[in-house]
Motif scaffolding. Structure first.
Motif, PDB file in Angstrom:
ATOM      1  N   ILE A 112      37.155  38.604   4.511  1.00 22.18           N
ATOM      2  CA  ILE A 112      36.394  38.275   6.161  1.00 22.18           C
ATOM      3  C   ILE A 112      35.555  37.220   5.744  1.00 22.18           C
ATOM      4  O   ILE A 112      34.698  37.210   5.066  1.00 22.18           O
ATOM      5  CB  ILE A 112      35.260  39.945   5.464  1.00 22.18           C
ATOM      6  CG1 ILE A 112      35.745  40.942   5.731  1.00 22.18           C
ATOM      7  CG2 ILE A 112      34.252  40.010   7.259  1.00 22.18           C
ATOM      8  CD1 ILE A 112      35.506  42.380   5.046  1.00 22.18           C
ATOM      9  N   THR A 113      35.644  36.607   7.723  1.00 24.68           N
ATOM     10  CA  THR A 113      35.320  34.616   7.449  1.00 24.68           C
ATOM     11  C   THR A 113      34.180  35.015   8.318  1.00 24.68           C
ATOM     12  O   THR A 113      34.383  35.256   9.046  1.00 24.68           O
ATOM     13  CB  THR A 113      36.084  33.924   7.403  1.00 24.68           C
ATOM     14  OG1 THR A 113      37.054  33.536   6.125  1.00 24.68           O
ATOM     15  CG2 THR A 113      34.978  32.311   8.030  1.00 24.68           C
ATOM     16  N   LEU A 114      32.875  34.583   8.705  1.00 27.90           N
ATOM     17  CA  LEU A 114      31.956  34.904   9.511  1.00 27.90           C
ATOM     18  C   LEU A 114      31.377  33.304   9.709  1.00 27.90           C
ATOM     19  O   LEU A 114      31.387  32.882   8.720  1.00 27.90           O
ATOM     20  CB  LEU A 114      30.723  35.566   9.064  1.00 27.90           C
ATOM     21  CG  LEU A 114      29.401  36.174  10.263  1.00 27.90           C
ATOM     22  CD1 LEU A 114      28.783  36.781   9.891  1.00 27.90           C
ATOM     23  CD2 LEU A 114      28.573  34.150   9.887  1.00 27.90           C
ATOM     24  N   LEU A 115      31.613  33.149  10.715  1.00 29.25           N
ATOM     25  CA  LEU A 115      31.529  31.822  11.570  1.00 29.25           C
ATOM     26  C   LEU A 115      30.625  31.647  11.926  1.00 29.25           C
ATOM     27  O   LEU A 115      30.140  33.049  12.905  1.00 29.25           O
ATOM     28  CB  LEU A 115      32.575  31.135  12.297  1.00 29.25           C
ATOM     29  CG  LEU A 115      34.156  30.613  11.455  1.00 29.25           C
ATOM     30  CD1 LEU A 115      35.309  30.422  12.426  1.00 29.25           C
ATOM     31  CD2 LEU A 115      33.655  29.990  10.316  1.00 29.25           C
ATOM     32  N   LYS A 116      29.316  30.366  12.024  1.00 29.34           N
ATOM     33  CA  LYS A 116      27.724  30.900  12.955  1.00 29.34           C
ATOM     34  C   LYS A 116      27.691  29.530  12.904  1.00 29.34           C
ATOM     35  O   LYS A 116      28.307  28.307  12.159  1.00 29.34           O
ATOM     36  CB  LYS A 116      26.855  31.099  12.124  1.00 29.34           C
ATOM     37  CG  LYS A 116      25.744  31.326  12.801  1.00 29.34           C
ATOM     38  CD  LYS A 116      24.198  32.031  11.295  1.00 29.34           C
ATOM     39  CE  LYS A 116      23.232  31.770  12.684  1.00 29.34           C
ATOM     40  NZ  LYS A 116      22.321  32.472  11.226  1.00 29.34           N
ATOM     41  N   SER A 117      27.373  28.857  14.282  1.00 23.69           N
ATOM     42  CA  SER A 117      27.324  27.708  14.820  1.00 23.69           C
ATOM     43  C   SER A 117      25.681  27.609  14.872  1.00 23.69           C
ATOM     44  O   SER A 117      25.060  28.373  14.563  1.00 23.69           O
ATOM     45  CB  SER A 117      27.120  27.670  16.534  1.00 23.69           C
ATOM     46  OG  SER A 117      28.111  27.933  16.804  1.00 23.69           O
ATOM     47  N   LEU A 118      25.456  26.214  14.210  1.00 25.45           N
ATOM     48  CA  LEU A 118      24.121  25.572  13.663  1.00 25.45           C
ATOM     49  C   LEU A 118      23.576  25.813  14.790  1.00 25.45           C
ATOM     50  O   LEU A 118      24.101  24.789  15.572  1.00 25.45           O
ATOM     51  CB  LEU A 118      24.543  24.535  12.235  1.00 25.45           C
ATOM     52  CG  LEU A 118      24.868  24.958  11.184  1.00 25.45           C
ATOM     53  CD1 LEU A 118      25.141  23.848  10.614  1.00 25.45           C
ATOM     54  CD2 LEU A 118      24.084  26.827  10.535  1.00 25.45           C
ATOM     55  N   THR A 165      42.569  39.273  13.225  1.00 31.18           N
ATOM     56  CA  THR A 165      41.639  39.682  13.790  1.00 31.18           C
ATOM     57  C   THR A 165      40.146  38.916  14.153  1.00 31.18           C
ATOM     58  O   THR A 165      39.256  39.012  13.171  1.00 31.18           O
ATOM     59  CB  THR A 165      41.075  41.265  14.075  1.00 31.18           C
ATOM     60  OG1 THR A 165      42.749  41.882  13.709  1.00 31.18           O
ATOM     61  CG2 THR A 165      40.506  41.866  15.390  1.00 31.18           C
ATOM     62  N   VAL A 166      40.043  38.591  15.345  1.00 24.13           N
ATOM     63  CA  VAL A 166      39.065  38.173  15.606  1.00 24.13           C
ATOM     64  C   VAL A 166      37.824  38.455  16.469  1.00 24.13           C
ATOM     65  O   VAL A 166      38.054  39.220  17.258  1.00 24.13           O
ATOM     66  CB  VAL A 166      38.825  36.020  16.585  1.00 24.13           C
ATOM     67  CG1 VAL A 166      37.757  35.158  16.493  1.00 24.13           C
ATOM     68  CG2 VAL A 166      40.493  35.832  15.780  1.00 24.13           C
ATOM     69  N   PHE A 167      36.803  38.930  15.521  1.00 26.86           N
ATOM     70  CA  PHE A 167      35.948  39.428  16.370  1.00 26.86           C
ATOM     71  C   PHE A 167      34.673  38.548  17.149  1.00 26.86           C
ATOM     72  O   PHE A 167      34.336  37.321  16.268  1.00 26.86           O
ATOM     73  CB  PHE A 167      35.362  40.569  15.629  1.00 26.86           C
ATOM     74  CG  PHE A 167      36.135  41.398  15.384  1.00 26.86           C
ATOM     75  CD1 PHE A 167      36.058  42.841  15.995  1.00 26.86           C
ATOM     76  CD2 PHE A 167      36.968  41.324  14.614  1.00 26.86           C
ATOM     77  CE1 PHE A 167      37.101  43.626  15.974  1.00 26.86           C
ATOM     78  CE2 PHE A 167      37.269  42.426  13.800  1.00 26.86           C
ATOM     79  CZ  PHE A 167      37.631  43.645  14.866  1.00 26.86           C
ATOM     80  N   LYS A 168      34.660  38.696  18.206  1.00 24.05           N
ATOM     81  CA  LYS A 168      33.270  37.786  18.767  1.00 24.05           C
ATOM     82  C   LYS A 168      31.467  38.035  18.851  1.00 24.05           C
ATOM     83  O   LYS A 168      31.383  39.748  19.748  1.00 24.05           O
ATOM     84  CB  LYS A 168      33.735  37.291  20.551  1.00 24.05           C
ATOM     85  CG  LYS A 168      34.850  35.766  20.700  1.00 24.05           C
ATOM     86  CD  LYS A 168      35.056  35.781  21.580  1.00 24.05           C
ATOM     87  CE  LYS A 168      34.173  35.916  23.043  1.00 24.05           C
ATOM     88  NZ  LYS A 168      34.892  35.626  24.055  1.00 24.05           N
ATOM     89  N   GLY A 169      30.779  37.912  18.583  1.00 23.87           N
ATOM     90  CA  GLY A 169      29.674  38.431  18.231  1.00 23.87           C
ATOM     91  C   GLY A 169      28.743  37.373  19.332  1.00 23.87           C
ATOM     92  O   GLY A 169      28.699  36.149  19.931  1.00 23.87           O
TER      93      GLY A 169
END
Length: 161
Positions: free
Chosen positions: A155-161, A131-135
């Protein structure tokens, strides 16, 4: 390519890598065939990985993200991914069944302002669900797959720098 498209591309590659690795592990059998390289797959992005202590979550994770008491942590790391993405991943073995895990995280993340971007689950409930969740400026990928010790929650969190 803008940051949002890069983030989505990285997330999809992570999802494909998790699914492929899970499928390979579940279907490992001695073989005499020669491995052929996969055709038309984009190269995996380059990244620098830093292992984190297994007794605490990465700073960017919500403090109550892990919804189980005393999970067995398999892996906890952060990575600087090519293209300006920061990745934070924690994997643990759960004592719960796959459906309960998914329902627990769906409820928690939706309640805390995340929205579902994509969802998939294998029909056999043995391989994986993702499941992909968008914040606001980040994305969480929740993968759950079966292993001998129980279901692994990734659980992987990806964040734009």
């Amino acid at each position: 390519m803008n940051q949002k498209k890069k983030l989505i591309l990285i997330a999809l590659m992570v999802i494909l890598a998790i699914a492929a690795a899970t499928w390979c592990v579940l279907n490992m059998q001695p073989s005499t065939t020669i491995n052929q390289p996969a055709a038309n797959l984009p190269p995996a992005p380059k990244y620098t990985k830093t292992d984190l202590p297994t007794d605490k979550l990465p700073e960017v994770f919500p403090k109550d993200l892990i919804q189980e008491k005393s999970p067995i942590i398999l892996e906890n790391y952060e990575a600087d991914v090519e293209g300006g993405i920061k990745q934070y991943t924690i994997k643990y073995v759960s004592n719960l069944d796959q459906i309960t895990i998914i329902q627990t995280y769906l409820k928690y993340l939706l309640k805390n302002g995340w929205s579902i971007s994509q969802q998939g689950i294998s029909k056999s409930y043995e391989m994986a669900s993702m499941t992909v969740f968008k914040g606001k400026d980040r994305m969480i990928i929740l993968a759950v797959y079966n292993q001998t010790a129980g279901f692994v929650v990734d659980i992987t969190l990806l964040k734009s720098l």
